[in-house]
Write a protein that holds these residues in place. Structure first.
Motif, PDB file in Angstrom:
ATOM      1  N   GLN A 283       0.836  -1.212   0.000  1.00  8.50           N
ATOM      2  CA  GLN A 283       0.000   0.000   0.000  1.00  8.50           C
ATOM      3  C   GLN A 283       0.870   1.262   0.000  1.00  8.50           C
TER       4      GLN A 283
ATOM      5  N   ASP B 298      -6.348  -7.122  -5.341  1.00  9.41           N
ATOM      6  CA  ASP B 298      -7.209  -7.553  -4.245  1.00  9.41           C
ATOM      7  C   ASP B 298      -6.797  -6.790  -2.988  1.00  9.41           C
ATOM      8  N   PRO B 299      -7.732  -6.173  -2.260  1.00 11.33           N
ATOM      9  CA  PRO B 299      -7.365  -5.439  -1.034  1.00 11.33           C
ATOM     10  C   PRO B 299      -6.619  -6.289  -0.026  1.00 11.33           C
ATOM     11  N   LYS B 300      -6.707  -7.605  -0.158  1.00 11.00           N
ATOM     12  CA  LYS B 300      -6.032  -8.476   0.806  1.00 11.00           C
ATOM     13  C   LYS B 300      -4.509  -8.402   0.661  1.00 11.00           C
TER      14      LYS B 300
ATOM     15  N   ILE C  23      -2.606  -5.680   0.033  1.00 15.48           N
ATOM     16  CA  ILE C  23      -1.961  -4.385   0.268  1.00 15.48           C
ATOM     17  C   ILE C  23      -1.059  -4.400   1.496  1.00 15.48           C
TER      18      ILE C  23
ATOM     19  N   ARG D 157      -1.330   3.704   5.567  1.00  8.87           N
ATOM     20  CA  ARG D 157      -2.678   3.765   5.002  1.00  8.87           C
ATOM     21  C   ARG D 157      -2.799   4.921   4.016  1.00  8.87           C
TER      22      ARG D 157
END
Length: 594
Positions: free
Chosen positions: A437, A465-467, A469, A593
């Motif tokens: 990220q 896929d957000p998984k 990051i 983040r």
């Protein structure tokens, strides 16, 4: 028996030396005589290509100036106002300082640039010089360029000529310069770049590969612009006939001597890059090879003769002693007295084997440590290529100065902020792993700059896929690959470009693909690029691909690296994968983040 020993040792020393030397010398002479012209042609072409690239890179210094001073209406208006008005307002003084700084920067940074002039038609005869700022033709020492500009046909947009200029009144001699004129079509002004030819001549001298080779750069008026030297045989050559010839490689005769000529044309400037080598230089190499071969043969024979005599005498004595001991043992006679310590060569061989084994074991341990240190050093060196501390500090100062000048944040400060973020990101610990990220966030700052620079010439699509990051990767993993797609795929493409970044987790590895719809490349170019990326030496183009591939191999092993696929007219894809370990699957840090 002693004679047989001597002949055996003499053959043992001489044959391994004389036969390879004889074969090598003979083959070298034959190959040199048969193919030396072809080698000269290849080497000359390579030298001329390097010369053309280096010189035309220097001559292209006027291109960015032309973009700014020839196409930007605000800059043109400001210049015209500065040159026409006898007194300048506060705003014009600020504009003048900015324009002069931009003009002086390359002249101060590059040793081969003597000066820049910017002229736009005005009644006062004013122009801007990178040396003295706002100047006028009445008081400036160098006025010749202006008369040449006025006399030149307006249809000619770019021309180059050699000049000699007396730059200061106290100088007793004129300084040789090569002047590039680039007409500003919108105002019928001109950008003048004065280059010091001595710098380019030194480059030509370093490129020369053959004795008495002469490298010339001749313009369309048959004037010699640059040369590495001026040998005496040039006076005997008819340069007009050489310039009129369109052959790339041929032989000419002059003054009872033959010369090999190679030449390369420049499409942009109408120049010729010419290499001239006297043919007598061809025979110097074979003659030297014969001399060296004969000398080595003589030395080898004498050395073999001495060694054979010495070893025959010593070994015959040792073998005779061994035979005496064996005979005594067989006959039951008392054995001769043996030395208290082993001093013969066979005892030394055993001792040396044990010693060598111990030393090799120790060297293997040292070599493993050195390889590890070398990997760390290479990894740090690769990272340090993109850690310019001074540039970051300078950008911070420029950012505040820009805000002070404009009174508020603007597009320039936004670009500086993005660039500062990129540098801040790269200036931290190079060995630290960051979350995917965080890497994506840095790439987006980089793309903000590129999209502004190329005026939204391309779009970027993210597919992940957000998984994934939170997956931890090495720093600056994606940016070099995306930069490669922009510079080598999208920039030269007509129309709008698209870059897709696909990231997914497959089994125990993170797979990343950077796909663009740029120019692509043919099979030969693709194969050459793949070979270059895998070599152990850096190269000028596609440095991002080289560094990323090398960093992946250093970090995860030789089994990991980048894979390149491309099709001409369709685009290019770069694939890589990173193994999943406990060290790179931690959760996303709070400061990572988006």
């Amino acid at each position: 028996m002693k004679n047989k020993f001597f002949i055996k040792h003499l053959s043992m020393f001489l044959l391994p030396l004389l036969i390879p030397l004889t074969i090598l010398g003979t083959l070298s002479i034959l190959i040199t005589q048969n193919y030396i012209k072809e080698d000269i042609n290849k080497n000359s072409v390579n030298v001329l290509k390097q010369t053309k690239e280096n010189i035309e890179l220097i001559l292209s210094e006027t291109d960015p100036m032309s973009l700014v001073y020839g196409n930007d209406l605000k800059v043109i208006e400001a210049l015209s106002s500065i040159m026409k008005n006898s007194s300048l307002t506060h705003e014009e003084l600020i504009s003048f300082d900015i324009l002069k700084s931009f003009l002086s920067a390359p002249a101060n940074a590059r040793p081969y640039i003597d000066s820049f002039y910017i002229y736009m038609p005005n009644s006062t005869g004013r122009f801007i010089s990178s040396k003295q700022g706002l100047s006028d033709l009445q008081t400036y020492n160098d006025k010749e360029w202006y008369s040449h500009f006025i006399e030149k046909d307006e249809k000619v947009k770019l021309w180059i000529e050699p000049r000699k200029v007396k730059q200061f009144e106290f100088e007793s001699t004129n300084t040789p310069l090569v002047t590039i004129y680039q007409r500003i079509e919108s105002t019928n002004g001109v950008i003048v770049l004065n280059i010091r030819p001595i710098y380019i001549e030194n480059i030509l001298k370093s490129l020369s590969t053959f004795p008495e080779q002469c490298i010339l750069v001749v313009n369309e008026n048959n004037q010699i612009i640059f040369s590495d030297r001026q040998p005496e045989y040039l006076k005997d050559l008819n340069m007009d006939s050489i310039n009129k010839s369109n052959e790339a490689f041929y032989t000419i005769n002059a003054a009872n001597e033959s010369f090999i000529v190679s030449q390369l044309n420049s499409a942009r400037y109408g120049w010729k890059y010419i290499s001239i080598v006297p043919q007598r230089a061809l025979y110097e190499v074979p003659f030297r090879i014969i001399q060296i071969t004969m000398l080595l043969l003589l030395i080898s024979f004498m050395l073999g003769l001495v060694l054979a005599f010495y070893l025959t005498r010593n070994r015959y004595k040792q073998i005779a002693n061994i035979i005496d001991i064996i005979d005594s043992a067989e006959k039951g006679n008392p054995l001769p007295s043996l030395p208290e310590r082993v001093q013969d060569e066979y005892g030394y061989i055993v001792q040396n084997i044990v010693k060598t084994f111990i030393e090799q074991s120790y060297l293997k341990v040292q070599l493993s440590e050195r390889r590890y240190k070398l990997q760390v050093a290479q990894f740090t060196a690769l990272q340090s290529q993109i850690n310019p501390h001074f540039l970051f500090n300078t950008l911070e100062a420029v950012n505040w100065e820009t805000i002070a000048l404009t009174g508020k944040p603007n597009q320039v400060t936004k670009i500086i902020d993005n660039l500062s973020e990129i540098l801040r990101y790269s200036l931290t610990n190079p060995e630290e792993r960051v979350s995917l990220q965080t890497e994506i966030k840095n790439v987006k700052s980089y793309l903000e700059i590129q999209k502004y620079r190329y005026e939204d010439k391309f779009d970027l699509e993210w597919d992940y896929d957000p998984k994934v990051i939170g997956f931890r990767v090495m720093k600056l993993l994606l940016q070099p690959l995306i930069e490669n797609s922009i510079y080598h795929g999208i920039k030269e493409k007509e129309g709008h470009g698209l870059i897709r970044i696909k990231i997914k987790l497959v089994e125990s590895a993170l797979q990343i693909a950077i796909v663009d719809n740029g120019l692509g490349m043919n099979k030969d170019t693709l194969e050459m690029l793949r070979n270059n990326v895998e070599t152990q030496h850096e190269f000028s183009e596609h440095i991002g691909l080289f560094n990323t591939n090398k960093r992946l191999k250093l970090a995860y092993g030789e089994a990991y690296g980048i894979t390149i696929r491309s099709k001409e007219g369709w685009g290019t894809s770069v694939y890589l994968k990173i193994p999943m370990t406990q060290a790179n699957t931690d959760s996303v840090d709070s400061d990572d983040r988006l």
